[in-house]
Design an enzyme around this catalytic site. Sequence first.
Site, PDB file in Angstrom:
ATOM      1  N   SER A 111      65.238  48.110  18.867  1.00 50.11           N
ATOM      2  CA  SER A 111      65.095  49.627  19.114  1.00 50.11           C
ATOM      3  C   SER A 111      63.637  50.282  18.984  1.00 50.11           C
ATOM      4  O   SER A 111      63.132  49.439  18.023  1.00 50.11           O
ATOM      5  CB  SER A 111      65.865  50.391  18.575  1.00 50.11           C
ATOM      6  OG  SER A 111      65.776  51.959  18.756  1.00 50.11           O
ATOM      7  N   TYR A 131      69.997  52.909  10.638  1.00 49.70           N
ATOM      8  CA  TYR A 131      69.869  52.355  11.844  1.00 49.70           C
ATOM      9  C   TYR A 131      68.410  51.712  12.005  1.00 49.70           C
ATOM     10  O   TYR A 131      68.187  50.556  12.389  1.00 49.70           O
ATOM     11  CB  TYR A 131      70.091  53.096  13.183  1.00 49.70           C
ATOM     12  CG  TYR A 131      70.294  52.517  14.517  1.00 49.70           C
ATOM     13  CD1 TYR A 131      71.214  51.408  14.653  1.00 49.70           C
ATOM     14  CD2 TYR A 131      69.159  52.622  15.378  1.00 49.70           C
ATOM     15  CE1 TYR A 131      71.161  51.050  16.070  1.00 49.70           C
ATOM     16  CE2 TYR A 131      69.229  52.097  16.620  1.00 49.70           C
ATOM     17  CZ  TYR A 131      70.350  51.100  16.800  1.00 49.70           C
ATOM     18  OH  TYR A 131      70.351  50.541  18.278  1.00 49.70           O
TER      19      TYR A 131
END
Length: 318
Positions: free
Chosen positions: A171, A183
């Site tokens: 990401s 995350y």
Amino acid sequence: MCPAAPLLLLLLLLLPLVWLWRRGAAALEPAGRAVLITGCDSGFGHLLALRLHRLGFTVFAGCLCPAGEGARRLQREAAADSGRLRVLRLDVTRHRDVLAAKELVLSHLPERGFWGLVNNAGISTFGETGWLSMEKYEKFADVNLLGSIRTTLAFLPLLRKYKGRIVFMSSIVAYFSLGNGIYSMTKAAIEKFCDALRLEMKKFGVQVCIIQPGNYARSTKIQPPVSAEEIWNELSEEEKAVYNKEYVQERANFFNNILSEGSTNGNEVVDAMVDALTSPAPKARYMVAKLKEKALVLVCALFPTVVMDSVLSFALSK
């Protein structure tokens, strides 16, 4: 001038030409090649399983919930084509699930063998560092990081044998964080694991690719809207003494607003995943993001940390 400088300059000039020549090579023939994808219940993994099946690959679609709607949809697709799309239970945090997946793949390998592993399974959540329990950190590390490593290690012998591809879902938040540091942490770790793996696998003809999506929250179920009330109720007494409900509500509103701006076109990311699996010369990294997201990554990469911190602090203050 260093004696090696002219040679280095020549190599730098030749690399783009070699890359263009390889990109122009014959496209991969999907028929008879197997791919295993993790996290196919929904989102990118689900879309990729359907796409690869339609292209002619033999697809092993790993689902956390084989009885769920996503898995059932894949099974309906598989019913129209005997054996070329198989849905299997795969919890990447369970070693026995990974070994069972490997046995299934080995027992149903098509004639051209095992071509690709797509480490797509992942989870996300919102919360400042002190708001999250140690158990939650351990869970995220197990799913997003160790789960990918666990699956990769199990399938490396097959990938080396057939000179296949490994694709990892990262990401753009591997470069920065805006309320989802847990995350970001796992994605940054995956990037470093891939950097080491990519270099080590070159001698075996195995190529390693990283997909770096921007904000596609509305295309997947990885991050539902957050509830300030639920966050507050889960805070320790020590954290409640530092923060108040109004602050938690502001941060939740900020994060939910980001989620609402996410792209709904998940096929843009799937296009990159397909290219990583089929291109004669796949990229090491595929960043699939809006221009402003790419600009943020560029600032993070090129400018001093104090500049990036100022940019992100300004965004948070709004």
